[in-house]
Every structure is written in C-alpha cells, then in structure tokens.
Scaffold this motif. Structure first.
Motif, PDB file in Angstrom:
ATOM      1  N   ILE A   1       0.858  -1.178   0.000  1.00  0.00           N
ATOM      2  CA  ILE A   1       0.000   0.000   0.000  1.00  0.00           C
ATOM      3  C   ILE A   1       0.897   1.231   0.000  1.00  0.00           C
ATOM      4  O   ILE A   1       1.788   1.353   0.842  1.00  0.00           O
ATOM      5  N   VAL A   2       0.666   2.138  -0.951  1.00  0.00           N
ATOM      6  CA  VAL A   2       1.408   3.391  -1.013  1.00  0.00           C
ATOM      7  C   VAL A   2       0.426   4.542  -0.871  1.00  0.00           C
ATOM      8  O   VAL A   2      -0.564   4.615  -1.606  1.00  0.00           O
ATOM      9  N   ALA A   3       0.677   5.441   0.060  1.00  0.00           N
ATOM     10  CA  ALA A   3      -0.092   6.682   0.194  1.00  0.00           C
ATOM     11  C   ALA A   3       0.801   7.830  -0.256  1.00  0.00           C
ATOM     12  O   ALA A   3       1.935   7.967   0.226  1.00  0.00           O
ATOM     13  N   LEU A   4       0.306   8.652  -1.169  1.00  0.00           N
ATOM     14  CA  LEU A   4       1.124   9.744  -1.692  1.00  0.00           C
ATOM     15  C   LEU A   4       1.193  10.927  -0.743  1.00  0.00           C
ATOM     16  O   LEU A   4       2.117  11.741  -0.825  1.00  0.00           O
ATOM     17  N   THR A   5       0.221  11.065   0.141  1.00  0.00           N
ATOM     18  CA  THR A   5       0.277  12.033   1.247  1.00  0.00           C
ATOM     19  C   THR A   5      -0.185  11.314   2.506  1.00  0.00           C
ATOM     20  O   THR A   5      -0.916  10.315   2.417  1.00  0.00           O
ATOM     21  N   PRO A   6       0.185  11.808   3.670  1.00  0.00           N
ATOM     22  CA  PRO A   6      -0.329  11.174   4.891  1.00  0.00           C
ATOM     23  C   PRO A   6      -1.827  11.388   5.107  1.00  0.00           C
ATOM     24  O   PRO A   6      -2.461  10.617   5.829  1.00  0.00           O
ATOM     25  N   GLY A   7      -2.399  12.449   4.525  1.00  0.00           N
ATOM     26  CA  GLY A   7      -3.778  12.799   4.850  1.00  0.00           C
ATOM     27  C   GLY A   7      -3.868  13.574   6.147  1.00  0.00           C
ATOM     28  O   GLY A   7      -4.848  13.487   6.884  1.00  0.00           O
TER      29      GLY A   7
ATOM     30  N   THR B   1       2.588  15.711 -11.166  1.00  0.00           N
ATOM     31  CA  THR B   1       3.811  16.091 -11.859  1.00  0.00           C
ATOM     32  C   THR B   1       4.778  14.907 -11.948  1.00  0.00           C
ATOM     33  O   THR B   1       4.622  13.898 -11.242  1.00  0.00           O
ATOM     34  N   ASP B   2       5.798  15.060 -12.804  1.00  0.00           N
ATOM     35  CA  ASP B   2       6.719  13.953 -13.044  1.00  0.00           C
ATOM     36  C   ASP B   2       7.574  13.607 -11.832  1.00  0.00           C
ATOM     37  O   ASP B   2       8.034  12.473 -11.722  1.00  0.00           O
ATOM     38  N   ASP B   3       7.792  14.557 -10.929  1.00  0.00           N
ATOM     39  CA  ASP B   3       8.586  14.187  -9.759  1.00  0.00           C
ATOM     40  C   ASP B   3       7.842  13.158  -8.904  1.00  0.00           C
ATOM     41  O   ASP B   3       8.433  12.182  -8.423  1.00  0.00           O
ATOM     42  N   VAL B   4       6.544  13.351  -8.733  1.00  0.00           N
ATOM     43  CA  VAL B   4       5.748  12.377  -7.977  1.00  0.00           C
ATOM     44  C   VAL B   4       5.685  11.058  -8.747  1.00  0.00           C
ATOM     45  O   VAL B   4       5.831   9.975  -8.168  1.00  0.00           O
ATOM     46  N   ALA B   5       5.483  11.139 -10.058  1.00  0.00           N
ATOM     47  CA  ALA B   5       5.402   9.929 -10.873  1.00  0.00           C
ATOM     48  C   ALA B   5       6.705   9.137 -10.839  1.00  0.00           C
ATOM     49  O   ALA B   5       6.691   7.899 -10.803  1.00  0.00           O
ATOM     50  N   LEU B   6       7.834   9.825 -10.835  1.00  0.00           N
ATOM     51  CA  LEU B   6       9.121   9.128 -10.785  1.00  0.00           C
ATOM     52  C   LEU B   6       9.350   8.458  -9.430  1.00  0.00           C
ATOM     53  O   LEU B   6       9.902   7.355  -9.371  1.00  0.00           O
ATOM     54  N   GLU B   7       8.945   9.120  -8.354  1.00  0.00           N
ATOM     55  CA  GLU B   7       9.015   8.462  -7.041  1.00  0.00           C
ATOM     56  C   GLU B   7       8.236   7.154  -7.062  1.00  0.00           C
ATOM     57  O   GLU B   7       8.682   6.121  -6.551  1.00  0.00           O
ATOM     58  N   LEU B   8       7.050   7.217  -7.630  1.00  0.00           N
ATOM     59  CA  LEU B   8       6.188   6.043  -7.672  1.00  0.00           C
ATOM     60  C   LEU B   8       6.706   5.004  -8.660  1.00  0.00           C
ATOM     61  O   LEU B   8       6.624   3.795  -8.405  1.00  0.00           O
ATOM     62  N   ALA B   9       7.267   5.460  -9.779  1.00  0.00           N
ATOM     63  CA  ALA B   9       7.831   4.523 -10.758  1.00  0.00           C
ATOM     64  C   ALA B   9       8.954   3.697 -10.144  1.00  0.00           C
ATOM     65  O   ALA B   9       9.111   2.509 -10.460  1.00  0.00           O
ATOM     66  N   ARG B  10       9.736   4.318  -9.274  1.00  0.00           N
ATOM     67  CA  ARG B  10      10.817   3.562  -8.622  1.00  0.00           C
ATOM     68  C   ARG B  10      10.253   2.454  -7.719  1.00  0.00           C
ATOM     69  O   ARG B  10      10.786   1.356  -7.656  1.00  0.00           O
ATOM     70  N   ILE B  11       9.139   2.761  -7.023  1.00  0.00           N
ATOM     71  CA  ILE B  11       8.498   1.744  -6.191  1.00  0.00           C
ATOM     72  C   ILE B  11       7.942   0.625  -7.063  1.00  0.00           C
ATOM     73  O   ILE B  11       8.042  -0.558  -6.720  1.00  0.00           O
TER      74      ILE B  11
ATOM     75  N   ALA C   1       3.282   6.893 -13.769  1.00  0.00           N
ATOM     76  CA  ALA C   1       4.317   6.074 -13.144  1.00  0.00           C
ATOM     77  C   ALA C   1       4.380   4.690 -13.768  1.00  0.00           C
ATOM     78  O   ALA C   1       5.463   4.134 -13.968  1.00  0.00           O
ATOM     79  N   ARG C   2       3.222   4.144 -14.096  1.00  0.00           N
ATOM     80  CA  ARG C   2       3.188   2.851 -14.784  1.00  0.00           C
ATOM     81  C   ARG C   2       3.947   2.933 -16.105  1.00  0.00           C
ATOM     82  O   ARG C   2       4.724   2.036 -16.442  1.00  0.00           O
ATOM     83  N   PHE C   3       3.732   4.027 -16.836  1.00  0.00           N
ATOM     84  CA  PHE C   3       4.430   4.226 -18.107  1.00  0.00           C
ATOM     85  C   PHE C   3       5.935   4.369 -17.889  1.00  0.00           C
ATOM     86  O   PHE C   3       6.740   3.717 -18.567  1.00  0.00           O
ATOM     87  N   LEU C   4       6.335   5.201 -16.932  1.00  0.00           N
ATOM     88  CA  LEU C   4       7.754   5.440 -16.692  1.00  0.00           C
ATOM     89  C   LEU C   4       8.461   4.195 -16.171  1.00  0.00           C
ATOM     90  O   LEU C   4       9.634   3.969 -16.466  1.00  0.00           O
ATOM     91  N   ALA C   5       7.750   3.374 -15.398  1.00  0.00           N
ATOM     92  CA  ALA C   5       8.365   2.157 -14.858  1.00  0.00           C
ATOM     93  C   ALA C   5       8.738   1.181 -15.967  1.00  0.00           C
ATOM     94  O   ALA C   5       9.692   0.407 -15.830  1.00  0.00           O
TER      95      ALA C   5
END
Length: 248
Positions: A35-41, A85-95, A126-130
C-alpha cells in the motif's frame, strides 16, 4: 492469479478502505501486497493539528498494513496539494520497479477530491515510466528538472504492469462503472474489519461519515450483483483479458 499487487492512494486510508478487502484476500492466497499513500492525509482531522494527525495517520496506516500482511509506504507530499507532476510519478515509478507488481489498484480518474484525481493521473504516468527505458544522460535531461529522480529509477530494472484497476470510492463516483467484481471470502472480510476499525477516520471520528458501515454495505450490494455473499467492484483500464484475480 495475481502474485503481487500495488495499491496507490492519495491519503493514508484511501486504499485501506476501498481495496483493503481485496488486498487481504490476495495476501491470504499467497500474493504480496504493498500500500502506497502519496500524502499522509494530515489535514483530515477537525480538532488535531496537521503535524499531530500526520503522526497518528502514519501509525494507523502501518498497523493496518501489518494486520492484513501488506507492506506500507507513505510519501511526504502535502494533503490537499498533491501535484500531478513527473517528480511524484518518478518516485512512484521507482516503487513499481522495486516491487514488480502484476496489478496496480488506484483511484478512479474523476473525484470530488483533487488529490484522488491527481493520484490516478500520477499512477498512470508512473506505470508508463516504470516500463520505459531510461538509460542515458540524454534521457535524464529530457526529464529535467527531475534528472536525479530519473537516475534513481534507472537503477532498477524496467517493469510492465499487466493489470490497472480503479477502486470504487464514494468520493470518486463520477462516471465510475464496475467492470470487475472480486469476491471477498469471510476470512478476508473479517481480517479487513479487524484492521480498519483501528483508523479513527474510518470509525467516523473525524467528520462523522460511517466509512466502515458504508463499505461493508457496499460489499454486500456488489456481492448481490456478482452472485457472491460479498464483493468489491473495480473498473479496469483498459479492460484486460479475463484473469483469475476475481477467483472462481
């Protein structure tokens, strides 16, 4: 059968509620789940400061994941201000490259909450970048100003995700149409209930919405339509070949 699943939510608790029963089912069947949360909420409590609620939310998300047998990650973006943005997508692509999931579950692309919409967009990117070859200095320059993040993604092998699914969420219902029902057996359901009841917002202690009652009733409703005692509904994008994710 799905061997590995990655559930991506805008906030801690989003995927716990909507995809949690399915994750519990898959873990019981031998799959790995993250499970990945992009913000804590952290801005979701009317009486606690964001700093204090962030600590509580991270503890609750960690405990939930442990209780159903999943891994847990939370990124440090700001609740209510998540950028697509791509910075968030790249963080997620690495995961994604690290975890190598067969299936991604995330929000539907339309929502009353911008963080949810942005999460759906970022997850697709992120799926695309991965799965994209990122190998040279020229590739990194293309992703400027995120060259350092791109380089970190390139450290891990490319990975293509077979199945992309959108979970049913009462905040994300505009245009949502179920295309797949996942039956939820009793053991998975009760494991989910036992875990989710330890999250304050799910108990209705923040703004009063009875989340656990709502999603429990929704599973019964979807189960009626699908021919099971309980089921969770998803929209697959695009609709893939029939898989064994939903079980027999």
């Amino acid at each position: 059968m799905t061997n590995s699943v990655l559930a991506i939510g805008g906030h801690i608790g989003d995927m716990d509620l909507t995809a949690g029963p399915t994750l519990a089912k898959l873990v019981l069947e031998g799959a790995s789940a993250t499970i990945v949360a992009l913000t804590p909420g952290e801005r979701g409590h009317p009486r606690m400061t964001p700093a204090d609620y962030k600590v509580q939310k991270i503890a609750e998300g960690t405990a939930f994941a442990e209780a159903i047998g999943a891994d847990f990650r939370v990124l440090d973006h700001s609740d209510g201000f998540l950028p697509a943005t791509d910075d968030v997508a790249l963080e997620l692509a690495r995961i994604i490259r690290e975890k190598q999931p067969d299936t991604i579950i995330t929000h539907w692309k339309h929502s009353i909450h911008s963080d949810h919409e942005h999460t759906a967009q970022v997850a697709e990117r992120a799926r695309f970048l991965a799965g994209l070859p990122i190998e040279s200095d020229e590739d990194f320059k293309t992703l400027t100003p995120y060259a350092e993040l791109a380089a970190r993604v390139a450290e891990l092998p490319r990975h293509g995700v077979r199945t992309f699914m959108h979970a049913e969420n009462w905040e994300d219902m505009e245009g949502f149409t179920p295309t797949r029902y996942v039956p939820i057996p009793d053991e998975a359901f009760y494991r989910w209930v036992s875990a989710i009841r330890h999250q304050a917002f799910a108990r209705g202690e923040t703004y009063g919405f009875r989340y656990i009652d709502y999603y429990t009733a929704l599973m019964t409703t979807r189960g009626c339509l699908a021919g099971y005692p309980r089921a969770c509904a998803f929209h697959t994008s695009p609709t893939p070949e029939v898989s064994k994710l939903a079980g027999p």
